[in-house]
Design an enzyme around this catalytic site. Sequence first.
Site, mmCIF file in Angstrom:
data_model
loop_
_atom_site.group_PDB
_atom_site.id
_atom_site.type_symbol
_atom_site.label_atom_id
_atom_site.label_comp_id
_atom_site.label_asym_id
_atom_site.label_seq_id
_atom_site.Cartn_x
_atom_site.Cartn_y
_atom_site.Cartn_z
ATOM 1 N N ASN A 91 3.114 -47.735 -53.437
ATOM 2 C CA ASN A 91 2.082 -46.377 -53.013
ATOM 3 C C ASN A 91 1.759 -45.707 -53.897
ATOM 4 O OD1 ASN A 91 0.905 -44.382 -51.564
ATOM 5 N ND2 ASN A 91 2.297 -44.184 -49.994
ATOM 6 N N ARG A 106 -0.804 -49.992 -51.619
ATOM 7 C CA ARG A 106 -1.727 -49.045 -50.491
ATOM 8 C C ARG A 106 -2.906 -48.603 -51.582
ATOM 9 N NH1 ARG A 106 -1.193 -42.555 -50.782
ATOM 10 N NH2 ARG A 106 -2.689 -42.122 -49.298
ATOM 11 N N HIS A 114 -5.753 -41.932 -44.944
ATOM 12 C CA HIS A 114 -4.658 -42.026 -44.257
ATOM 13 C C HIS A 114 -4.451 -42.814 -43.140
ATOM 14 C CE1 HIS A 114 -3.581 -37.379 -46.090
ATOM 15 N NE2 HIS A 114 -3.071 -38.628 -46.786
ATOM 16 N N ARG A 132 -6.738 -29.390 -52.857
ATOM 17 C CA ARG A 132 -8.194 -29.854 -52.157
ATOM 18 C C ARG A 132 -8.784 -28.699 -51.028
ATOM 19 N NH1 ARG A 132 -6.880 -35.649 -51.037
ATOM 20 N NH2 ARG A 132 -5.193 -35.778 -52.162
ATOM 21 N N ASP A 177 2.664 -26.494 -54.032
ATOM 22 C CA ASP A 177 3.858 -27.203 -53.105
ATOM 23 C C ASP A 177 3.871 -26.083 -51.794
ATOM 24 O OD1 ASP A 177 6.505 -28.729 -53.517
ATOM 25 O OD2 ASP A 177 6.881 -26.782 -52.612
ATOM 26 N N GLU A 183 6.615 -33.027 -41.250
ATOM 27 C CA GLU A 183 8.241 -33.563 -40.626
ATOM 28 C C GLU A 183 9.001 -32.436 -40.875
ATOM 29 O OE1 GLU A 183 9.141 -37.066 -42.723
ATOM 30 O OE2 GLU A 183 7.083 -37.674 -42.595
ATOM 31 N N GLU A 234 4.650 -45.185 -44.216
ATOM 32 C CA GLU A 234 3.689 -45.934 -44.787
ATOM 33 C C GLU A 234 4.177 -47.096 -45.359
ATOM 34 O OE1 GLU A 234 2.528 -42.232 -46.373
ATOM 35 O OE2 GLU A 234 0.321 -42.510 -46.205
HETATM 36 P P1 ADP Z 1 2.283 -36.659 -50.348
HETATM 37 O O1 ADP Z 1 0.891 -36.484 -49.946
HETATM 38 O O2 ADP Z 1 2.173 -36.880 -51.773
HETATM 39 O O3 ADP Z 1 2.899 -38.057 -49.986
HETATM 40 P P2 ADP Z 1 4.469 -35.844 -48.895
HETATM 41 O O4 ADP Z 1 4.235 -36.085 -47.674
HETATM 42 O O5 ADP Z 1 5.530 -36.101 -49.878
HETATM 43 O O6 ADP Z 1 3.300 -35.870 -49.862
HETATM 44 O O7 ADP Z 1 4.647 -34.321 -48.743
HETATM 45 C C1 ADP Z 1 4.634 -33.219 -49.747
HETATM 46 C C2 ADP Z 1 4.630 -31.768 -49.320
HETATM 47 O O8 ADP Z 1 5.757 -31.575 -48.422
HETATM 48 C C3 ADP Z 1 4.875 -30.675 -50.426
HETATM 49 O O9 ADP Z 1 4.044 -29.436 -50.090
HETATM 50 C C4 ADP Z 1 6.048 -30.197 -50.245
HETATM 51 O O10 ADP Z 1 6.463 -28.982 -50.498
HETATM 52 C C5 ADP Z 1 6.274 -30.458 -48.494
HETATM 53 N N1 ADP Z 1 7.696 -30.414 -47.870
HETATM 54 C C6 ADP Z 1 8.703 -31.117 -48.352
HETATM 55 N N2 ADP Z 1 9.789 -30.715 -47.750
HETATM 56 C C7 ADP Z 1 9.342 -29.541 -47.020
HETATM 57 C C8 ADP Z 1 10.273 -28.557 -46.352
HETATM 58 N N3 ADP Z 1 11.531 -28.758 -46.162
HETATM 59 N N4 ADP Z 1 9.444 -27.640 -45.875
HETATM 60 C C9 ADP Z 1 8.288 -27.543 -46.177
HETATM 61 N N5 ADP Z 1 7.536 -28.217 -46.937
HETATM 62 C C10 ADP Z 1 8.092 -29.272 -47.435
#
Ligand code: ADP
Length: 388
Positions: A7, A86, A174, A234, A275, A326, A375
């Site tokens: 992916n 993917r 998605h 974005r 982030d 999540e 996914e």
């Molecule tokens: P991608 O779109 O790259 O697959 P992910 O689904 O892994 O991304 O999500 C990444 C985002 O999730 C980041 O902004 C990260 O900060 C956020 N994230 C991960 N863990 C936590 C957490 N415990 N609390 C809040 N945000 C989180």
Amino acid sequence: MRVLVVNAGSSTLKYALVGPGGDAEASGVVERIGDGARVTHRAGGGEWTVAGDAADHAGAMERMSEAFAAHGPDLDAAPPDVVGHRVVHGGTRFAGPAVIDDDVVRAIEELVPLAPLHNPPALAAIAATLARFPGAPQVAVFDTSFHLTLPAAAVTYAVPGSWRRAGARRHGAHGISHEDCAARAARMLGDPPGARVVVLHLGNGASACAVRDGASVETSMGLTPLEGLVMGTRPGDLDPGVVPYVRRVLGLDEAAAEDALWHGSGLKGLAGESDFRALSARAEAGDGDATAALDVVVHRLVKYVGAYAAVLGGLDALVFTGGIGEHSAALRARVVGALGLLGLALDDAANAGEGDRVVSSAASLAAVLVLEAREERAIARACLAALG
Ligand code: ADP
């Protein structure tokens, strides 16, 4: 059958070796590709994280191979039977998974202008696995396919006919995650007929999807994955007039404006970093920009869920998934708290918990669920279905 799922995201490469029972024998992620990459590999109950230089996705594929070689399973001794990729953008050409051949590769290349951050990494990953596992069939699973059921009214931009004939229409993305989450949510609710589900997939990229009876009827991404919710870098929805305006006022050329839309907007544009977890920590510590950025995120989400409940004529379930969906109980509490109009109410203890679960209270008129984004497993299933 063992399926190696790759992916390739814009700056990450996630992978999983999915075994015959549908569970991952190993999985991992190469993060921050092009910026001092980091590799995390999980196998046999262990987890290893190492710094690993990867200038691009081809380099990330090499780091993935090294992680398997170091920590197993040994892909030389037992190569995968199938490799699944993917691919974000399949346009209107791919209504389902496609077994990869030269034609399919060419079609994915032709779609690069619609997903410039995503289709090129997928092509790099496909080239790497074709070279590494020449004996295994390779399948492309598209994030757009699920949305080909969108009604014409939802895919049509009100623009001149010449623009529409040139391909300006909404595609969404998605779809692998939206389809999987909506199906899992319906199952958890006992498969009510005609289930009306809104899925919020909130990661670095983010989108909402309205699903009726298992079919996508509206989604927030458009021609490209720029439209809709506020994302890591974005902007989501934007008056199209903003771009010519800032180009005139700031003297930006087209490339600079486009780069700002893909890489310099969203959370990054609002508060300097993409982030969500880091931004939430800053907001908690009283940072004004981070607080304002989160307010924009929540406002946009509330607008979308309200609108999608209207499109569906009601709501049976609201699903949060993706890294943010999540893991951020605080975000869920704010969004659900603002949706009292729909009769949604959270169970605070469940909202603070872990794993796939219902987080709404007994009084809530619709279920609110948190589901892990799976996914990779969905891609593995789609590959096997495509190969019969
Ligand atoms: P991608 O779109 O790259 O697959 P992910 O689904 O892994 O991304 O999500 C990444 C985002 O999730 C980041 O902004 C990260 O900060 C956020 N994230 C991960 N863990 C936590 C957490 N415990 N609390 C809040 N945000 C989180």
